[in-house]
Structures are given as C-alpha cells and as structure tokens.
Scaffold this motif. Structure first.
Motif, PDB file in Angstrom:
ATOM      1  N   ASP A  12       0.832  -1.200   0.000  1.00 35.40           N
ATOM      2  CA  ASP A  12       0.000   0.000   0.000  1.00 35.40           C
ATOM      3  C   ASP A  12       0.870   1.254   0.000  1.00 35.40           C
ATOM      4  OD1 ASP A  12      -1.876   1.938   0.244  1.00 35.40           O
ATOM      5  OD2 ASP A  12      -3.019   0.895   1.799  1.00 35.40           O
ATOM      6  N   THR A  14      -0.013   4.190   0.769  1.00 39.26           N
ATOM      7  CA  THR A  14      -0.269   5.093   1.894  1.00 39.26           C
ATOM      8  C   THR A  14       0.441   4.638   3.157  1.00 39.26           C
ATOM      9  OG1 THR A  14      -2.271   3.838   2.307  1.00 39.26           O
ATOM     10  CG2 THR A  14      -2.504   5.884   1.084  1.00 39.26           C
TER      11      THR A  14
ATOM     12  N   MET B 447      -1.089  10.866  -8.756  1.00 38.01           N
ATOM     13  CA  MET B 447      -2.382  11.166  -8.150  1.00 38.01           C
ATOM     14  C   MET B 447      -2.376  12.635  -7.787  1.00 38.01           C
ATOM     15  SD  MET B 447      -4.403   9.172  -5.212  1.00 38.01           S
ATOM     16  CE  MET B 447      -3.161   9.403  -4.003  1.00 38.01           C
ATOM     17  N   GLU B 478     -10.543   6.573  -1.920  1.00 32.04           N
ATOM     18  CA  GLU B 478     -10.210   5.186  -1.587  1.00 32.04           C
ATOM     19  C   GLU B 478     -10.011   4.370  -2.873  1.00 32.04           C
ATOM     20  OE1 GLU B 478     -13.054   6.606  -0.141  1.00 32.04           O
ATOM     21  OE2 GLU B 478     -11.836   7.224   1.593  1.00 32.04           O
ATOM     22  N   ILE B 481      -6.668   5.220  -4.493  1.00 35.09           N
ATOM     23  CA  ILE B 481      -5.555   4.528  -3.827  1.00 35.09           C
ATOM     24  C   ILE B 481      -5.502   3.075  -4.265  1.00 35.09           C
ATOM     25  CG2 ILE B 481      -4.772   3.650  -1.590  1.00 35.09           C
ATOM     26  CD1 ILE B 481      -4.038   6.457  -1.791  1.00 35.09           C
ATOM     27  N   LYS B 482      -6.684   2.440  -4.344  1.00 35.11           N
ATOM     28  CA  LYS B 482      -6.740   1.029  -4.747  1.00 35.11           C
ATOM     29  C   LYS B 482      -6.184   0.842  -6.146  1.00 35.11           C
ATOM     30  CE  LYS B 482     -10.537  -0.901  -2.140  1.00 35.11           C
ATOM     31  NZ  LYS B 482     -11.996  -0.973  -2.187  1.00 35.11           N
ATOM     32  N   TYR B 484      -4.207   2.851  -7.737  1.00 37.12           N
ATOM     33  CA  TYR B 484      -2.787   3.207  -7.662  1.00 37.12           C
ATOM     34  C   TYR B 484      -1.959   1.982  -7.269  1.00 37.12           C
ATOM     35  CZ  TYR B 484       0.875   6.771  -6.909  1.00 37.12           C
ATOM     36  OH  TYR B 484       1.983   7.556  -6.996  1.00 37.12           O
ATOM     37  N   ASN B 485      -2.360   1.344  -6.191  1.00 32.95           N
ATOM     38  CA  ASN B 485      -1.620   0.170  -5.717  1.00 32.95           C
ATOM     39  C   ASN B 485      -1.693  -0.982  -6.709  1.00 32.95           C
ATOM     40  OD1 ASN B 485      -0.770   1.368  -3.355  1.00 32.95           O
ATOM     41  ND2 ASN B 485      -2.647   0.828  -2.276  1.00 32.95           N
TER      42      ASN B 485
END
Lengths: 167, 499
Positions: A12, A14, B447, B478, B481-482, B484-485
């Motif tokens: 992750d 973050t 991002m 959210e 981010i998902k 992105y990963n």
C-alpha cells in the motif's frame, strides 16, 4: 466497486514511510526567493530615485508595503511547500509527493525507467545537495524530479536503481 | 526470400533519390517563398527587363544550388547492416553516424508520395522509440531492395518474422469509395471547419504581414470595416455565410478523409496489423500488436446511426506528443463486428467483459459547471463592456441551456472500468471515445488532489503511458488509492515487455 483482486493484500502506497528532503534545501529555496525579490526591489528603488512615479508620488509607500507583504507571503508559502516535499524509495519503485494547494503523488516503477540523472545547481552545490531525475518512455516532460537531497544520497539512490534495472 | 542484396558494406540509395530530394527541396523552397512569387507574378508587367534578368539569374542560381545540395546529400548518405545494427552515415559538412540496434526498431514503413510513385521508388522509414534523432528515412529504394532490407532487419529475435503482403488473404477491413463517402459525410464537420478556418486565418495573417510591410494597410482596413458594417445590417448575408461555411465544412471533411484514407485496406496477421492507405501519398504500415500501447474506439451520433466507428492505435512516442501526430494510426469506417475482431485479437475477451462501470463523483460535474459558467459570465461581461449593446444578452436563452446540456453529456460519458489486467476509460462530448489500456503498459502513475477535492474526498489519477496520458478525474479517494496500488503491483510483477 473495485473488487477482482487475485491477491488479498497489495503493497500500500499510503503505508510507506516518506523521507523529507534535506533541511539545507530550504536555504536554497529562500536564497532563490531572496535573489528574485532583491532584483525587483532594486528596480523599484531605481524607478523611485529617477522620479518615474511622479504622478502617484504620495502612494509610493503603498508599493513598498505590498512588496514586503508579498515577500513574507511567498516565503511562508515556500516554507510550507518545503515541508510537503517528500520522497520514498521502495524495493521496486520510487515515489515523490509535493504541493500545498494541489497535492501531487507520483510513482515510477524501476522497470520502466529509461535513464537517471543527478544534477547540481549553483546554490545546491554550495550545500552539497543535488537533484535526482528519472525518465521513462514517452512524453518525458512529466516524469519524476526530486530536488534537494544530499549528493551522496542521490548517488546512492542512482546506484541502487541502476543495479535494480540491470537485474 | 531475396538475398541478392549485400548490406554488409556501405551502399547508397537508388540514384533516382537525387530527383526525389531535388523536387522535395524545390517544393520546400516554393512553400517558403510563395508570397513573394505571388506578388512577382501579379506585377509581372511592371518589372523592368533588367530587373527581370536578375530575377531569372537568381532563380537559376537557387535551382543549381538546390541540385548540388541534393546531389551532395545523396552522395554522403550511406547505410549498412552489421551485427544486428543498422548503421547510417550522412551529412555534407557535419557528418553524423547513427547506429540503431534492431531491438530498438519499432516499425519499418514503406511510403510513396506522388513523385516517388511516378519514378517507382519507395521511401523506407525506420521508427524507433528511442531518442528523437534516431528517426531514419531512406528516400528512394527500389521495391526489391527495400523488401530485402526489411527482411534482414526483421530477422532479429525481438522483431521476429517478416509479414509479407499476402494477396489471397481476405482483408479485415476494406473501405471502398462508397464507404469512404459515408465516413466523410458523418465526420465531425464542426471540428474540420475550425481546422480549415485556422489554416485560412494563418494564410491571411501571412499575407497581411507582407502587405503591411509594403504600407498598403489602409486600403485593406477600409475594406474590412465596410464589410463589417454590411454584416450587421443584412440578415441575408449571414444566411449566405452560413450556407457557405456548411459547404466548406463538408468539403474539408471530404478532402481530409479522402487524402489520408483513400483505398484503406487492413489485414489482420498473427502478430500484427497491416494497413495500406492514402491517395497521393500511399502508406503501408505494419503495426506489431505488442507495440501498440493503447487503442481508442471512437464514434459520434451520426456514425452510430449507420453503425461505424474509427479506431486509433497509439504507439510509443519520444519527446513531445503533439509533434508526432503521424504516429497515430487510424482505421476509419469499422463496422461493429470488425471492431470486435480487432479488440479480441489484441486483448483477452474475459478481461473486456468483467468489471463494472464506475463514474466520477459529483464533484466532477460541479467543477465543470462552475468553470464553464464562470467563463461564460466573464465572457458576457467583457463583450457587454466593449460593445455596449444590451441585445447580446438575448443569446443567453440559447447559450446557457446548450452549455448545460453539453456538460451533462460530457459528465455522462466519463466513466472507467477496471479489471485485473485492463483499464477502459470512456470520454467525449459529442463524440464518444473508449480507450483500452493494458495496465502493465503504464510508465508512471500520478495522483492529484487539490484542497477542494480533499474536502470532497476525491482525487484525480493520471496514468502515463509511452503514448500519452490517460486521465481518470475525480474518483473517490479510496478507489484512487486502490487503483494506484493495483497498477504498481501489475507493472512491477509483469514479465512481459511493454514494447
């Protein structure tokens, strides 16, 4: 909904630890600002000295007030911006985030890097700092540049990435 | 198999190349000086005979100079093939030595402009995805030699077997005159009109600048002022102008489509597409499937009515994107089943069907609405400030609802769909574009979130590929981010080469 993951846990973005850039780089930034504002101030003085503001003579002091106000504001902005600049190197990629009003986060996977550059500016060299740029294929104007890390660190990262690419 | 040519020693192009280069130089020279020539011809009888002699001598000198230059360039242009490298020596005074390893070669294209067609030679261009200077064009080779060269360079492992022109095989897409007519008729005429007008305005500015230096502007100014007056008086004139513009728009669409896509034939091979098209400049392109970075399938309401769309293939580019428009390869007039065939030949079918459409958050609509209406209000305020006619506000009755409708349309067309390996992004205003991207071909990911977006908990994603950016604006933080990963995971674990 975004589901369809073959694996349950992704690494992750973050949850990784970001490093701040070198604290001496703040001095470089502020020096640059100072340089520009000194140039403008000299311009203002000369204009004032040669009576170019004749018609608005009584308001000239306002110029100086606005000038100092903008100077303080820009410095403050640069300081906050400096605090927000962070980078992270992981096993397989390098990330950089920055921005006060617009937060930006960029990640470049090592496997897509075409070449890496380490540059030193004039002030940066004085503080033994460097900037690290990585380039990918395609429109390379928008790749990743990390300014203001210690020169040794920059070279280390460059070595690390090079070894990873050639694996 | 044709191995009668020896490429291990330096060789030159066909000597007809001098002619190709020469005519090309003359063409370029005329293009630069056409205004001067135009005025010279116009005032021909005013020029005294002595001056005329000088002009003739000048032209002769230029023509001889260009011929010498063409000859020297031809003489110094030598190429050979060694050790899986293509090596090129060129330059009259500044000698350049270029060496391109075969694995860097993205495409080998054959091209023929009208001169090359007449004298029967081919231009071979070698495209690479590397730095800008390694774009190589050999202006004149006879077909047999060109084929042999391609064959040798195609033997390298990464650029495997040669795809020869197979006449018996049925083409995947063949656009005849009738279809081409349909395609032209359903083009985005408004866009073509604007392009054409931009071109015309460019020409006029060129002329105006020239006339200005001659000091004859007042005459022209008077003419313009007069016609402006006439316009505001006569409704009739406006109607004529509208009809005229419509005709121009239609014409420019037709010319554009016919020039580029005349006799379009596309073949589907095992690992490549082969595309032939062009009216004056015939182009043959071999498009390797694994070199395609992403494709966009586009249609508009008119085209949808007759069931056609066009497909744009994007390959890796180097440097600024807009300089390399010709790297976009387009097949126009595809029927739906042909689109399906192309899609399934490039990507896995299951990947296309899985996943659900996701739309941007409401923030996206709000942002566009605010921007557009702010722009309109400022625009109206400025126009009113300049002209001081209250009548201009009548147009708001039309402009505001149309803008609102278009914004809603744009928002509705924005979506993304993500599966394990594929990303599909929809966009468009009047046209509808669907972009298909294999996730592992992403180069880097970004991002972006401004402070307003942070408050609404949304973010923009920008995926950079070797052929340009793909935007996914204003999705939930959210989800961003998902994705992105997920993207990073896919890129970093993929073993397939991205080109």
């Amino acid at each position: 909904m975004f589901i369809n993951n073959p694996i349950s846990v992704f690494p992750d973005i973050t949850e990784i630890l970001f490093n701040s850039i070198h604290k001496n780089y703040l001095k470089v930034i502020l020096l640059n600002v100072l340089l520009i504002f000194t140039a403008i101030l000299i311009g203002l003085f000369t204009a004032d000295y040669f009576n170019l503001f004749e018609e608005i003579k009584s308001y000239v002091y306002l110029f100086y007030i606005v000038f100092s106000f903008v100077f303080i504001l820009v410095n403050l902005f640069m300081y906050i911006g400096f605090k927000k600049r962070k980078y992270a190197v992981r096993e397989k990629d390098i990330s950089y985030k920055s921005g006060v009003f617009i937060r930006k986060l960029t990640t470049v996977p090592f496997s897509r890097i075409q070449h890496i550059e380490v540059d030193e500016g004039l002030f940066s060299r004085f503080f033994k700092l460097a900037s690290l740029s990585v380039f990918t294929a395609g429109d390379s104007s928008d790749d990743l540049v990390i300014k203001g890390i210690a020169k040794e660190t920059a070279l280390e990262i460059k070595e690390f990435i090079s070894s990873k690419i050639n694996e | 198999m044709n191995n009668s040519f020896d490429f291990s020693n330096f060789s030159r192009q066909s000597s007809k190349g001098i002619l190709v280069l020469y005519l090309n130089f003359i063409y370029k020279f005329i293009k630069v000086t056409w205004i001067l020539l135009f005025f010279a011809v116009k005032d021909f009888n005013k020029i005294s005979s002595i001056k005329l002699t000088y002009i003739y001598i000048g032209i002769a000198v230029v023509l001889i100079f260009l011929l010498v230059r063409a000859y020297l360039i031809f003489k110094n242009f030598q190429f050979k093939v060694t050790n899986d490298h293509f090596i090129l020596k060129q330059g009259i005074l500044k000698k350049t030595n270029t060496s391109v390893p075969f694995y860097r070669i993205q495409n080998i294209n054959f091209k023929q402009n009208i001169i090359q067609q007449i004298i029967g030679v081919f231009e071979v261009s070698i495209e690479t995805a590397g730095s800008k200077d390694t774009e190589i064009a050999i202006k004149a080779l006879p077909l047999s030699k060109a084929e042999a060269l391609k064959e040798i360079m195609s033997k390298s492992a990464s650029f495997d077997k040669l795809i020869s022109i197979d006449v018996d095989k049925k083409p995947l897409v063949k656009i005849g005159l009738k279809e081409l007519f349909k395609v032209s008729l359903t083009e985005n005429h408004l866009q073509n009109l604007l392009l054409f007008l931009a071109l015309i305005i460019g020409f006029f500015q060129q002329i105006e600048q020239f006339v200005e230096t001659l000091g004859r502007t007042d005459l022209l100014d008077g003419f313009i002022a007069e016609s402006k007056d006439a316009l505001s008086i006569s409704f009739f004139l406006i109607t004529i102008l509208l009809i005229f513009l419509t005709v121009i728009a239609l014409m420019s669409s037709f010319v554009k489509i016919f020039l580029v896509h005349f006799n379009l034939t596309a073949y589907l091979k095992e690992d490549a597409f082969e595309i032939h098209q062009g009216l004056f400049t015939k182009k043959s392109i071999i498009l390797k499937k694994n070199k395609v970075q992403n494709i966009t399938i586009s249609t508009n309401p008119l085209k949808r009515l007759i069931g056609i769309s066009f497909i744009t293939f994007k390959q890796a580019v180097s440097g600024e994107l807009n300089e390399k428009k010709d790297k976009l390869i387009r097949i126009v007039g595809c029927k739906n089943e042909q689109v399906e065939i192309i899609k399934t030949s490039l990507f896995k079918v299951i990947e296309l069907e899985n996943g659900e459409k996701e739309y941007p958050e409401n923030y996206y609509k709000r942002r566009i609405l605010i921007f557009v209406f702010l722009f309109l209000i400022i625009g109206y305020a400025l126009t009113y400030g300049f002209f001081n006619h209250f009548e201009i506000f009548y147009s708001t009755i039309l402009v505001f609802p149309i803008s609102f409708y278009l914004i809603l349309k744009k928002v509705k067309k924005r979506f993304y769909k993500i599966t394990d390996e594929m990303l599909i992004v929809g966009s468009g205003l009047l046209e509808t574009h669907l972009t298909y991207l294999e996730i592992f071909k992403v180069q880097n990911i970004k991002m972006r979130q401004n402070i307003f977006q942070k408050r609404s908990n949304v973010a923009d994603l920008i995926l950079q590929t070797a052929s340009g950016k793909i935007n996914i604006p204003c999705i939930r933080f959210e989800d961003a981010i998902k994705i992105y990963n997920h993207t990073l995971y896919k890129v970093e674990t993929s073993r397939t080469s991205w080109m």
